[in-house]
Write a protein that holds these residues in place. Structure first.
Motif, short mmCIF file in Angstrom:
data_model
loop_
_atom_site.label_atom_id
_atom_site.label_comp_id
_atom_site.label_asym_id
_atom_site.label_seq_id
_atom_site.Cartn_x
_atom_site.Cartn_y
_atom_site.Cartn_z
N VAL A 112 1.91 6.48 -6.91
CA VAL A 112 0.78 7.15 -7.57
C VAL A 112 0.78 8.64 -7.24
O VAL A 112 0.67 9.47 -8.13
CB VAL A 112 -0.55 6.49 -7.15
N PHE A 113 0.91 8.99 -5.95
CA PHE A 113 0.76 10.38 -5.56
C PHE A 113 2.09 11.09 -5.35
O PHE A 113 2.15 12.31 -5.37
CB PHE A 113 -0.09 10.49 -4.29
N VAL A 122 2.58 1.67 -3.41
CA VAL A 122 1.63 2.08 -4.44
C VAL A 122 1.25 3.55 -4.23
O VAL A 122 1.23 4.34 -5.18
CB VAL A 122 0.37 1.18 -4.41
N LEU A 123 0.97 3.93 -2.99
CA LEU A 123 0.61 5.32 -2.71
C LEU A 123 1.73 6.26 -3.13
O LEU A 123 1.50 7.29 -3.79
CB LEU A 123 0.31 5.51 -1.22
N ALA A 124 2.97 5.90 -2.75
CA ALA A 124 4.11 6.76 -3.08
C ALA A 124 4.27 6.89 -4.58
O ALA A 124 4.56 7.97 -5.10
CB ALA A 124 5.38 6.18 -2.46
N ARG A 133 6.51 4.05 -10.29
CA ARG A 133 5.37 4.05 -11.21
C ARG A 133 5.62 3.12 -12.38
O ARG A 133 4.81 2.26 -12.71
CB ARG A 133 5.19 5.45 -11.80
N ALA A 187 0.84 -1.20 0.00
CA ALA A 187 0.00 0.00 0.00
C ALA A 187 0.88 1.25 0.00
O ALA A 187 0.63 2.19 -0.77
CB ALA A 187 -0.91 -0.01 1.22
N LEU A 188 1.91 1.23 0.83
CA LEU A 188 2.81 2.38 0.93
C LEU A 188 3.48 2.66 -0.42
O LEU A 188 3.52 3.81 -0.89
CB LEU A 188 3.88 2.05 1.99
#
Lengths: 293, 332
Positions: free
Chosen positions: A46-47, A42-44, A92, A39-40
């Motif tokens: 994406v955002f 993926v979040l990093a 990414r 999750a970490l």
């Protein structure tokens, strides 16, 4: 569990297989840890680029600055590019390629395996010979040839990885289908008019899902490693930075800047580890023998 | 006359290819069934009764099996010639089947409501909501208590008897004209068996479907059906109305079968005779290529003719028939 009584209304509540698996998964700490890491990351990925706006492909500071000696937290590489920006943007690319290659792997594998296992006979023979052909090819070499023949764009790389890694999924799917197609409920579904397409996709596939979900999850990790391998060898999209490419680019300077290869390597390691942990967790969650009810 | 029959099987032969040889497992089988009629098919394990049932739905496992001869006329249409697409329309809509094993015949990943509703949705094109309502209605019909709650259950949450009720609900949701029940209670407890048969009796009146009941239990046949057909080694050897059949079986084999039923009323001398059994075993299909009656080796009254010539099915009046030279010669 509540005390059983004779009235059917108070019978144990209906629990779908999916929810049951989630209950098991929730109790598995290492799997949850893996999920958190994913999750970490993926979040990093994406955002991150919107929050940390340093351009990843431009010289921003002195080359080979060690971590912590400038405003660029993880230091710079041999061209003075910010390593942290590279990691965030490279995540990414790596995740996109890994995920799309895994999707392709699973799609091809399940389709081939399902058809071979369900129909058997001649169809099985032909599809399995094709599968064996792909199995005996040296994966990395074949993928390299595919990428070099076509341009090394992200799409081509994902396709190349998918094309060389679907065989084990196909074999697993085939085995599951061969086992399940003989089950009574398949016969029963046929006897009320279910056609082949329905039997394959709606009747048998959901029953074969648990091991396939595990394999699908793990194949993302494999695909990420594969992509890293290709990039390391220089076969990467020239317009995109991935973790593997960063390792490859910084390799000649490894004696001057260990951080240049360490951080991207750590990212790959953590991602694949997390995926493996989740895969193991899924495996246990779907294992009926470990399920306590 | 045949045009009016619901089902008319003509000279059916089913063979299985084993070791390069076509071994017939059902031979020269003909029978008829009217709308709303009930027929019992009785025979020992391996006599071809289950494969006959599967053949009516075009479900003979192929390879190695195939229907090598004959016709299966369903409302005048030959299902042997029908393609898979047509058969899929017939299955469920016109003919449906309840299998022996309720424990494994339901798909474990869907709720029972979903399974019934899905069938209704596919066959009638109902909306999901209507199909669900229909599923609950069907569960109620087959006697599942609080059907609207139970519809959300998965198969593993139900007992064998309940599962068989669900199977019956699935088989009946499309209102078939013919329901085939292949030993529907073999896997169930005796008390549950009785409940399931009560359900069949009840449904027979409610839905008016013709029923073919396959069993090796003559008691069940006597209770459930109007007519009975006895199969032995892939052939029909006797058929007739149930009452006469039980009272006066004609073929030596069926006599044996009927004497195998234990009776509670003891003979007056109070010495219960040991339960009768038929000596020997059913011959394997390989042994059937030789001439003569398949039952002759086990028959106490076999004559020379029985070992050389296969008996033909001879009508005995009142819709009865038997394939035995004893009957033919008695009539002559």
């Amino acid at each position: 569990m509540t005390a059983t009584s004779t009235t059917p209304a108070s019978a144990p509540e209906a629990v779908s297989p999916g929810r049951q698996a989630w209950r098991m998964f929730r109790q598995n700490h290492s799997a949850l840890f893996g999920l958190a890491i994913i999750a970490l990351i993926v979040l990093a990925s994406v955002f991150g680029p919107y929050v940390y706006t340093v351009p990843p492909r431009e010289m921003v500071w002195m080359p080979l600055t060690p971590p912590g000696e400038s405003e660029y937290l993880l230091g710079t590489d041999y061209l003075g590019r910010d390593l942290l920006a590279g990691l965030i943007n490279g995540g990414r690319v790596t995740l996109t390629v890994g995920l799309s290659a895994a999707v392709l792997t699973v799609l091809i594998g399940i389709t081939v395996g399902a058809l071979a296992g369900f129909f058997g006979g001649r169809v099985d023979d032909v599809l399995m010979r094709i599968t064996e052909f792909f199995q005996v090819l040296p994966n990395l070499l074949f993928a390299m040839v595919v990428v070099m023949l076509f341009s090394p764009s992200l799409l081509n790389i994902a396709v190349a990885i998918g094309v060389v890694s679907w065989t084990s999924t196909a074999r697993l799917t085939r085995a599951e289908f061969m086992r399940l197609r003989e089950m009574e409920f398949v016969k029963a579904e046929r006897s009320i008019g279910a056609g082949n397409a329905r039997l394959i996709w709606r009747v048998i596939l959901p029953n074969a899902a648990p091991p396939l979900i595990v394999v699908a999850a793990l194949s993302i990790g494999t695909a990420i490693l594969f992509e890293a391998g290709l990039s390391f060898l220089g076969l990467s999209d020239p317009n995109a930075t991935s973790w593997g490419r960063m390792i490859g680019d910084n390799r000649p300077y490894i004696l001057d800047s260990s951080w240049g290869v360490t951080f991207p390597g750590l990212c790959i390691f953590l991602t694949v580890l997390a995926i493996s942990l989740v895969g193991d967790g899924l495996n246990d969650a779907f294992n009926p023998k470990l399920r306590q009810r | 006359m045949t045009g009016k029959k619901l089902l008319s099987v003509r000279n059916l032969e089913i063979t299985f290819r084993t070791e390069g040889e076509d071994i017939p497992v059902v031979r020269d089988l003909s029978f008829d069934l009217d709308h709303g009629d009930t027929l019992g098919i009785v025979g020992e394990s391996g006599c071809g009764k289950s494969i006959t049932a599967l053949s009516l739905l075009g479900l003979v496992p192929s390879p190695p099996g195939r229907i090598s001869k004959g016709q299966i006329l369903f409302e005048g249409e030959d299902l042997v010639q029908a393609g898979e697409r047509r058969l899929n329309q017939v299955r469920g809509n016109d003919i449906s089947m309840v299998f022996q094993e309720p424990m494994t015949s339901l798909n474990p990943v869907y709720t029972i409501g979903e399974q019934i509703a899905e069938t209704a949705r596919v066959h009638f094109g109902l909306s999901p909501a209507k199909a669900w309502a229909r599923a609950v209605e069907m569960l109620d019909l087959v006697g599942i208590p609080s059907p609207d709650t139970r519809a959300h259950d998965f198969p593993h949450q139900l007992s064998g008897g309940m599962r068989q009720r669900v199977m019956i609900a699935i088989a009946l949701v499309c209102e078939p004209k013919l329901l085939i029940a292949d030993e529907p209670t073999t896997a169930l407890d005796v008390t549950v068996q009785a409940q399931v048969f009560d359900l069949f009796q009840e449904l027979k009146q409610k839905i008016g479907a013709a029923i073919i009941l396959i069993t090796h239990d003559i008691g069940v046949v006597a209770q459930m059906t109007n007519r009975v057909m006895v199969m032995y080694a892939g052939r029909k050897i006797e058929e007739g109305p149930v009452a006469e059949f039980i009272r006066d079986p004609r073929h030596p084999y069926t006599r044996g079968l009927v004497s195998c039923i234990p009776r509670l009323r003891l003979p007056p001398d109070d010495h219960p005779a040991p339960l009768f059994e038929i000596p020997g075993v059913v011959p394997s299909p390989w042994e059937l290529n030789r001439p003569g009656c398949a039952f002759a080796p086990r028959c106490a009254r076999a004559m020379a003719r029985c070992r050389t010539e296969n008996p033909v099915l001879a009508p005995l009046g009142d819709g009865r028939a038997a394939a035995c030279w004893l009957e033919t010669e008695a009539a002559a």
